[in-house]
Enzyme design. Structure first.
Site, PDB file in Angstrom:
ATOM      1  N   TYR A   1       0.891  -1.285  -0.122  1.00  0.00           N
ATOM      2  CA  TYR A   1       0.166  -0.018  -0.061  1.00  0.00           C
ATOM      3  C   TYR A   1       0.923   1.237   0.086  1.00  0.00           C
ATOM      4  CZ  TYR A   1      -4.019  -3.133   1.385  1.00  0.00           C
ATOM      5  OH  TYR A   1      -4.892  -4.007   1.355  1.00  0.00           O
TER       6      TYR A   1
ATOM      7  N   LEU B   1     -17.888  -2.182   0.743  1.00  0.00           N
ATOM      8  CA  LEU B   1     -18.816  -0.965  -0.030  1.00  0.00           C
ATOM      9  C   LEU B   1     -18.447  -1.162  -1.513  1.00  0.00           C
ATOM     10  CD1 LEU B   1     -18.607   1.898   2.438  1.00  0.00           C
ATOM     11  CD2 LEU B   1     -20.557   0.279   2.337  1.00  0.00           C
TER      12      LEU B   1
ATOM     13  N   GLY C   1     -24.004   4.547  -2.667  1.00  0.00           N
ATOM     14  CA  GLY C   1     -25.111   4.885  -3.182  1.00  0.00           C
ATOM     15  C   GLY C   1     -24.674   6.366  -3.775  1.00  0.00           C
ATOM     16  N   LYS C   2     -23.350   6.709  -3.785  1.00  0.00           N
ATOM     17  CA  LYS C   2     -23.104   8.104  -4.249  1.00  0.00           C
ATOM     18  C   LYS C   2     -23.081   8.127  -5.881  1.00  0.00           C
ATOM     19  CE  LYS C   2     -18.240   7.685  -2.974  1.00  0.00           C
ATOM     20  NZ  LYS C   2     -17.354   8.027  -2.067  1.00  0.00           N
TER      21      LYS C   2
ATOM     22  N   GLY D   1     -15.747  -0.592  -3.036  1.00  0.00           N
ATOM     23  CA  GLY D   1     -14.949   0.439  -3.242  1.00  0.00           C
ATOM     24  C   GLY D   1     -15.779   1.817  -3.248  1.00  0.00           C
TER      25      GLY D   1
HETATM   26  N1  LIG Z   1      -6.631  -8.390   0.501  1.00  0.00           N
HETATM   27  C1  LIG Z   1      -6.993  -7.657  -0.352  1.00  0.00           C
HETATM   28  O1  LIG Z   1      -6.516  -8.122  -1.544  1.00  0.00           O
HETATM   29  C2  LIG Z   1      -7.445  -6.358  -0.253  1.00  0.00           C
HETATM   30  C3  LIG Z   1      -8.091  -5.543  -1.389  1.00  0.00           C
HETATM   31  C4  LIG Z   1      -8.622  -4.449  -0.964  1.00  0.00           C
HETATM   32  C5  LIG Z   1      -8.780  -3.713   0.193  1.00  0.00           C
HETATM   33  N2  LIG Z   1      -8.198  -4.433   1.308  1.00  0.00           N
HETATM   34  C6  LIG Z   1      -8.509  -4.054   2.435  1.00  0.00           C
HETATM   35  O2  LIG Z   1      -9.566  -3.683   2.830  1.00  0.00           O
HETATM   36  C7  LIG Z   1      -9.821  -2.147   3.317  1.00  0.00           C
HETATM   37  C8  LIG Z   1     -11.146  -1.828   2.716  1.00  0.00           C
HETATM   38  O3  LIG Z   1     -11.049  -2.029   1.174  1.00  0.00           O
HETATM   39  P1  LIG Z   1     -11.872  -0.861   0.582  1.00  0.00           P
HETATM   40  O4  LIG Z   1     -11.142   0.395   0.682  1.00  0.00           O
HETATM   41  O5  LIG Z   1     -11.863  -1.368  -0.991  1.00  0.00           O
HETATM   42  O6  LIG Z   1     -13.271  -0.659   1.128  1.00  0.00           O
HETATM   43  P2  LIG Z   1     -14.711  -0.259   0.737  1.00  0.00           P
HETATM   44  O7  LIG Z   1     -15.294   0.192   2.068  1.00  0.00           O
HETATM   45  O8  LIG Z   1     -15.389  -0.919  -0.337  1.00  0.00           O
HETATM   46  O9  LIG Z   1     -14.302   1.201  -0.069  1.00  0.00           O
HETATM   47  C9  LIG Z   1     -13.602   2.368   0.627  1.00  0.00           C
HETATM   48  C10 LIG Z   1     -13.868   3.442  -0.044  1.00  0.00           C
HETATM   49  O10 LIG Z   1     -15.252   3.978  -0.321  1.00  0.00           O
HETATM   50  C11 LIG Z   1     -15.347   5.406   0.024  1.00  0.00           C
HETATM   51  N3  LIG Z   1     -16.166   5.226   1.025  1.00  0.00           N
HETATM   52  C12 LIG Z   1     -15.931   4.839   2.267  1.00  0.00           C
HETATM   53  N4  LIG Z   1     -16.809   4.993   3.200  1.00  0.00           N
HETATM   54  C13 LIG Z   1     -17.734   5.649   2.323  1.00  0.00           C
HETATM   55  C14 LIG Z   1     -18.929   6.710   2.893  1.00  0.00           C
HETATM   56  N5  LIG Z   1     -19.400   6.222   4.181  1.00  0.00           N
HETATM   57  N6  LIG Z   1     -19.606   7.346   2.042  1.00  0.00           N
HETATM   58  C15 LIG Z   1     -18.949   7.316   1.024  1.00  0.00           C
HETATM   59  N7  LIG Z   1     -18.206   6.739   0.464  1.00  0.00           N
HETATM   60  C16 LIG Z   1     -17.345   5.899   1.229  1.00  0.00           C
HETATM   61  C17 LIG Z   1     -14.087   5.773   0.024  1.00  0.00           C
HETATM   62  O11 LIG Z   1     -13.534   6.156  -1.409  1.00  0.00           O
HETATM   63  P3  LIG Z   1     -13.740   7.641  -2.034  1.00  0.00           P
HETATM   64  O12 LIG Z   1     -14.338   8.425  -0.983  1.00  0.00           O
HETATM   65  O13 LIG Z   1     -12.550   7.763  -2.743  1.00  0.00           O
HETATM   66  O14 LIG Z   1     -15.019   7.071  -2.932  1.00  0.00           O
HETATM   67  C18 LIG Z   1     -13.193   4.630   0.428  1.00  0.00           C
HETATM   68  O15 LIG Z   1     -11.901   4.791   0.306  1.00  0.00           O
HETATM   69  C19 LIG Z   1      -8.484  -1.635   2.720  1.00  0.00           C
HETATM   70  O16 LIG Z   1      -8.110  -0.540   3.538  1.00  0.00           O
HETATM   71  C20 LIG Z   1      -7.525  -2.617   2.888  1.00  0.00           C
HETATM   72  O17 LIG Z   1      -7.057  -2.890   4.062  1.00  0.00           O
HETATM   73  C21 LIG Z   1      -7.690  -5.777   1.024  1.00  0.00           C
END
Ligand SMILES: NC(=O)c1ccc[n+]([C@@H]2O[C@H](COP(=O)([O-])OP(=O)(O)OC[C@H]3O[C@@H](n4cnc5c(N)ncnc54)[C@H](OP(=O)(O)O)[C@@H]3O)[C@@H](O)[C@H]2O)c1
Length: 358
Positions: A59, A225, A232-233, A227
């Site tokens: 990361y 979520l 829902g945005k 990503g």
């Molecule tokens: N093992 C693996 O291969 C792998 C892969 C991916 C992730 N991960 C881990 O999983 C964690 C979470 O993954 P993810 O970031 O993909 O999770 P996610 O919850 O699906 O997406 C997070 C993104 O959604 C947006 N967001 C989050 N909360 C929000 C809200 N309340 N309202 C509106 N937008 C919101 C933000 O991006 P924006 O504001 O930019 O839209 C945020 O960066 C990562 O930090 C990492 O530690 C692991």
């Protein structure tokens, strides 16, 4: 539920919060938080009682680990944190861009013993610690024998450099084989799986979930979520400006397909009934899925994180869960079809027998 509703991860004594702080947004990067915001996100998670922090060597090219290490050291909370990091992507290339042909060191990636030791030593330095609580194989490289992976990680547990290990982004059969080899050889085995899992990504239910249950592994969903899609945005008729989900992205296939929009409509309807943000409903569904121990939340801002944490106090009704389950039901593959209610009744004389851990 709250972040202090602690539970054990898999068949282990490691005690974790139901939401883990994902730190993929920490460190330099187009869709990431700046250092001060990352610190504020870390503090907000800790203030809410969370103890489980997840990073990876890849990361922000190590930038996330560096910040997490600094925040933990400055807050003097190393003992209280369950610190997880990952190895496998190549340390000599960015994972988010197509690698150039040749040029990199092939032993600076993958799950071979040489890379695991290299990667762990580098992570320990960046994280300013002498042990990792949960060490993840980030992705299976497709070639390293499972025996070598289990032996190397099990030896690191015995040496005290890592307390436990888990497997992320791998076939279910591989995790099952790792658990079996470990128990037969009396080597410490994997305690958890980290998988993409959300209302729009349920395919892992057919093979990975039963394998996790059988192998004593807790499941940690990532991208709950999708990503940001499930917040829902984004709008169905205008996907022009969709942040990190724009165009070709490293997080997999486009989320903007008809099936996902239809699922999102049901999530939105329930959010409106509850008068809660859409993202909270999507997270609340993930949190109570059987087999899920701790869900990884990602956030780019403090308010996103605080809102996501508030999902822990939502109780979805039986009817709301059923509507979400039905709208997002994955196609029954061969394996999950084998335990469909119809087949169970054929086998058990018309009874709906419930198995252990189901
Ligand atoms: N093992 C693996 O291969 C792998 C892969 C991916 C992730 N991960 C881990 O999983 C964690 C979470 O993954 P993810 O970031 O993909 O999770 P996610 O919850 O699906 O997406 C997070 C993104 O959604 C947006 N967001 C989050 N909360 C929000 C809200 N309340 N309202 C509106 N937008 C919101 C933000 O991006 P924006 O504001 O930019 O839209 C945020 O960066 C990562 O930090 C990492 O530690 C692991």
């Amino acid at each position: 539920m709250s972040l202090t509703n602690f539970r054990t991860l898999g068949r282990s004594g490691l005690v974790v919060s139901p939401l883990a702080l994902g730190t993929m947004t920490f460190g330099p990067g187009e869709w990431n938080a700046d250092d001060a915001t990352s610190r504020a996100i870390f503090d907000a998670y800790r203030d809410a009682g969370g103890n489980f922090v997840d990073t990876a060597d890849i990361y922000a090219g190590g930038g996330s680990e560096t910040l997490v290490g600094r925040f933990i050291a400055e807050s003097k909370v190393r003992d209280e944190i369950v610190l997880a990091t990952k190895f496998a992507f190549n340390g000599s290339a960015s994972p988010l861009t197509a690698p150039q042909a040749g040029g990199g060191n092939p032993n600076a990636g993958g799950a071979g013993a040489k890379n695991i030791h290299r990667a762990l030593d580098a992570s320990l330095r960046r994280l300013r610690t002498d042990y990792i609580d949960l060490y993840w194989m980030h992705i299976w490289d497709g070639v390293t024998p499972i025996e070598e992976i289990v032996q190397t990680l099990g030896d690191l547990v015995r040496a005290g450099k890592i307390r436990y290990y888990g497997l992320s982004d791998m076939p279910a059969w591989l995790a099952m084989k790792a658990a079996t080899i470990a128990s037969e050889r009396r080597v410490p085995g994997p305690i958890a799986m980290q998988l993409e899992y959300s209302l729009v990504a349920r395919d892992v239910e057919s093979e990975h979930f039963p394998a996790a249950r059988e192998g004593g592994m807790g499941i940690m969903p990532w991208s709950p979520l999708a990503g940001g899609f499930l917040s829902g945005k984004y709008r169905r008729n205008d996907t022009g400006d969709t942040g990190r989900l724009s165009g070709a992205n490293p997080f997999g296939d486009s989320k903007f397909v008809d099936r996902n929009w239809d699922i999102l409509d049901v999530v939105k309807a329930i959010a409106s009934e509850l008068d809660r943000p859409v993202a909270q409903v999507a997270l609340a569904w993930t949190l109570v899925r059987t087999g899920v121990t701790s869900t990884l939340v990602g956030a780019r801002t403090v308010s996103q994180l605080e809102s996501n944490i508030a999902a822990t106090d939502i109780d979805l009704s039986v009817d709301q869960m059923r509507r979400l389950d039905d709208a997002s039901a994955p196609a029954l593959g061969f394996s999950s079809g084998l335990s469909a209610p119809f087949i169970r009744r054929m086998v058990f004389g018309g009874h709906d027998v419930v198995g252990w851990g189901e």
